[in-house]
Design a protein around this motif. Structure first.
Motif, PDB file in Angstrom:
ATOM      1  N   ILE A 119       0.936  -1.331   0.007  1.00 38.72           N
ATOM      2  CA  ILE A 119      -0.095  -0.183  -0.012  1.00 38.72           C
ATOM      3  C   ILE A 119       0.752   1.166   0.091  1.00 38.72           C
ATOM      4  O   ILE A 119       0.704   2.147  -0.746  1.00 38.72           O
ATOM      5  N   ILE A 120       1.945   1.146   0.972  1.00 40.70           N
ATOM      6  CA  ILE A 120       2.585   2.534   1.027  1.00 40.70           C
ATOM      7  C   ILE A 120       3.626   2.550  -0.160  1.00 40.70           C
ATOM      8  O   ILE A 120       3.727   3.774  -0.726  1.00 40.70           O
ATOM      9  N   GLY A 121       4.002   1.464  -0.823  1.00 39.95           N
ATOM     10  CA  GLY A 121       4.928   1.614  -1.761  1.00 39.95           C
ATOM     11  C   GLY A 121       4.093   1.818  -3.345  1.00 39.95           C
ATOM     12  O   GLY A 121       5.010   2.008  -4.248  1.00 39.95           O
ATOM     13  N   LEU A 122       2.882   1.680  -3.516  1.00 40.31           N
ATOM     14  CA  LEU A 122       2.030   2.131  -4.656  1.00 40.31           C
ATOM     15  C   LEU A 122       2.525   3.022  -5.385  1.00 40.31           C
ATOM     16  O   LEU A 122       3.113   2.896  -6.655  1.00 40.31           O
ATOM     17  N   PRO A 123       2.460   4.202  -4.714  1.00 35.12           N
ATOM     18  CA  PRO A 123       2.938   5.492  -5.495  1.00 35.12           C
ATOM     19  C   PRO A 123       4.025   5.417  -6.086  1.00 35.12           C
ATOM     20  O   PRO A 123       4.595   5.878  -7.300  1.00 35.12           O
ATOM     21  N   LEU A 124       5.046   4.670  -5.465  1.00 35.48           N
ATOM     22  CA  LEU A 124       6.601   4.535  -5.846  1.00 35.48           C
ATOM     23  C   LEU A 124       6.576   3.653  -7.206  1.00 35.48           C
ATOM     24  O   LEU A 124       7.142   3.665  -8.147  1.00 35.48           O
ATOM     25  N   ARG A 125       5.734   2.601  -7.166  1.00 33.58           N
ATOM     26  CA  ARG A 125       5.711   1.798  -8.279  1.00 33.58           C
ATOM     27  C   ARG A 125       4.779   2.520  -9.619  1.00 33.58           C
ATOM     28  O   ARG A 125       5.326   2.412 -10.585  1.00 33.58           O
ATOM     29  N   VAL A 126       3.792   3.172  -9.238  1.00 35.31           N
ATOM     30  CA  VAL A 126       3.237   4.057 -10.471  1.00 35.31           C
ATOM     31  C   VAL A 126       4.209   4.867 -11.089  1.00 35.31           C
ATOM     32  O   VAL A 126       4.353   4.991 -12.190  1.00 35.31           O
ATOM     33  N   GLY A 129       9.970   4.840 -10.256  1.00 34.53           N
ATOM     34  CA  GLY A 129      11.358   5.013  -9.779  1.00 34.53           C
ATOM     35  C   GLY A 129      12.237   3.718  -9.081  1.00 34.53           C
ATOM     36  O   GLY A 129      11.360   3.173  -8.376  1.00 34.53           O
ATOM     37  N   GLY A 130      13.491   3.468  -9.215  1.00 31.03           N
ATOM     38  CA  GLY A 130      14.045   2.396  -8.698  1.00 31.03           C
ATOM     39  C   GLY A 130      13.631   0.954  -8.941  1.00 31.03           C
ATOM     40  O   GLY A 130      12.707   0.801  -9.441  1.00 31.03           O
ATOM     41  N   ASN A 131      14.505   0.392  -8.447  1.00 29.54           N
ATOM     42  CA  ASN A 131      14.074  -1.435  -8.568  1.00 29.54           C
ATOM     43  C   ASN A 131      13.426  -1.562  -7.361  1.00 29.54           C
ATOM     44  O   ASN A 131      13.313  -1.039  -5.984  1.00 29.54           O
ATOM     45  N   ALA A 132      13.056  -3.085  -7.228  1.00 33.56           N
ATOM     46  CA  ALA A 132      12.316  -3.335  -5.880  1.00 33.56           C
ATOM     47  C   ALA A 132      12.900  -3.221  -4.713  1.00 33.56           C
ATOM     48  O   ALA A 132      12.230  -2.625  -3.477  1.00 33.56           O
ATOM     49  N   PRO A 133      14.233  -3.694  -4.601  1.00 37.10           N
ATOM     50  CA  PRO A 133      15.001  -3.545  -3.215  1.00 37.10           C
ATOM     51  C   PRO A 133      15.020  -2.031  -2.794  1.00 37.10           C
ATOM     52  O   PRO A 133      14.872  -1.705  -1.612  1.00 37.10           O
ATOM     53  N   LYS A 134      15.384  -1.123  -3.706  1.00 37.58           N
ATOM     54  CA  LYS A 134      15.385   0.090  -3.404  1.00 37.58           C
ATOM     55  C   LYS A 134      14.031   0.742  -2.911  1.00 37.58           C
ATOM     56  O   LYS A 134      13.820   1.599  -1.918  1.00 37.58           O
ATOM     57  N   ARG A 135      12.871   0.268  -3.459  1.00 37.84           N
ATOM     58  CA  ARG A 135      11.658   0.905  -3.209  1.00 37.84           C
ATOM     59  C   ARG A 135      11.249   0.267  -1.855  1.00 37.84           C
ATOM     60  O   ARG A 135      10.687   0.948  -0.879  1.00 37.84           O
ATOM     61  N   ARG A 136      11.713  -0.883  -1.566  1.00 41.46           N
ATOM     62  CA  ARG A 136      11.420  -1.453  -0.129  1.00 41.46           C
ATOM     63  C   ARG A 136      11.939  -0.827   0.940  1.00 41.46           C
ATOM     64  O   ARG A 136      11.503  -0.304   2.060  1.00 41.46           O
ATOM     65  N   THR A 137      13.276  -0.387   0.632  1.00 41.62           N
ATOM     66  CA  THR A 137      14.102   0.449   1.563  1.00 41.62           C
ATOM     67  C   THR A 137      13.274   1.846   1.854  1.00 41.62           C
ATOM     68  O   THR A 137      13.416   2.120   3.018  1.00 41.62           O
TER      69      THR A 137
END
Ligand code: SF4
Length: 337
Positions: A119-126, A129-137
């Motif tokens: 939920i929190i990461g959805l705007p980043l995925r939209v 930007g970045g790859n999955a590990p970076k977004r998780r961080t």
């Protein structure tokens, strides 16, 4: 008086200029169609670093105005400007990157089938930007920033308390670092014990991240605590605007005076009871002629029943009331109160 729209270094971050919104609604047994004017000629400028409180009773148009300011609902008339540019000319992604909402109900605003991290990461995925590990961080850092343990990353909303869910909603709003956050009754669905924690968090985030807020609330204590400036809305119009101290210490508009009187009762509930307002809140489908507050106003004059009041500049803001076209009379009324 509200600044006229315009680009340039002094332009407000977010501005409504002459904004109106009507809805076609079905009424009565015959379901006949009528026009409901939810917002009527509203101008409001929100400058960088401000917390503008927007107060008024349920149904006065606050949430409709919020949706228009977010670019989620087009105005019927008028214009919204974001950093000086017409919002209608900006890509949706640009608007979402600059303005984000935090809604009242963290129970319904979070997808129950998605994990907290998702939920929190959805705007980043939209944004892509970045790859999955970076977004998780990034998500885990934001979780900690809003007071959520990163161990909750794989949990679901149903496993969280109301306060934790609202922290998730705040983290989601801030993950792409917007400049303006529109908080629509951000604490009213929460237990009283949790409300002040969320308000303090919003204050901290504003200070640390340089945020600007529009804080919509029927709770005058919350607005007094948080806002730097306050706009009072009644039946679709802003009837008074002033700095928070000026407005709470010496309200000018009879409606604002009645609202503040309501929180001075022995059992205030810190909301907006109507015991000081005479007649019940009018039907928005039948807005009274002249000053729309006149059926409930203790200072009503003959002209109020037929003539709409204009904005009168007051204390860096304005008041929309015939009393202030006649300053001597206004002073005697305020003294008598
Ligand atoms: Fe009251 Fe008249 Fe002022 Fe309206 S314009 S708030 S009715 S005094």
């Amino acid at each position: 008086m509200t600044t006229a729209p315009g680009a340039g270094p002094e332009a407000p971050l977010l501005e409504a200029y002459g904004v109106s919104r009507t809805f076609r609604v079905s009424t009565g047994v015959l379901r006949s169609k009528r026009m409901l004017q939810a917002v009527d000629g509203v101008s409001l400028a929100i400058r960088r670093g401000e917390v503008v409180g927007l107060v008024g009773e349920s149904g006065c148009g606050k949430t409709t105005l919020a949706r228009i300011l977010l670019g989620l609902l087009p105005p019927t008339e008028g214009e919204i400007r974001l950093t000086g540019k017409a919002i209608s000319t900006l890509p949706r992604r640009t608007v979402a990157g600059l303005v984000q909402p935090v809604f009242q109900d963290p129970y319904s605003s979070l997808n129950p089938r998605k994990s907290i991290g998702s939920i929190i990461g959805l705007p980043l995925r939209v944004e892509g930007g970045g790859n999955a590990p970076k977004r998780r961080t990034q998500v885990e850092e934001m979780m900690e920033r809003v007071g959520l343990s990163r161990h909750l990353y794989d949990n679901y909303p149903s496993q969280l308390s109301g306060g934790q869910r609202q922290r998730v909603a705040i983290a989601r709003a801030l993950i792409n670092r917007p400049q303006v956050v529109i908080c629509d009754e951000p604490t009213s669905a929460l237990d009283v014990s949790v409300q002040s924690q969320i308000l303090n968090l919003l204050q901290e985030l504003r200070r640390d991240l340089g945020l600007t807020y529009l804080l919509i609330s029927h709770n005058l204590a919350v607005v007094d605590h948080m806002a730097t400036r306050v706009a009072v809305m009644y039946l679709g119009r802003i009837v008074e605007e002033a700095g928070t101290d000026a407005l709470f210490q010496a309200p000018k508009h009879p409606y604002t005076q009645a609202l503040l009187a309501s929180v001075l009762t022995p059992e205030p509930g810190l909301g907006v009871p109507d015991t000081h307002l005479g007649a019940a809140y009018p039907n928005p489908l039948d807005v009274p002629a002249g000053c729309r507050f006149h059926p409930r106003c203790v200072h009503v004059m003959e002209r109020c029943r037929s003539e709409s009041p204009q904005r009168c500049p007051e204390r860096g803001g304005f008041v929309e009331c015939h009393l202030y076209n006649n300053k001597e009379h206004a002073r005697s009324i305020v003294r008598a109160d």
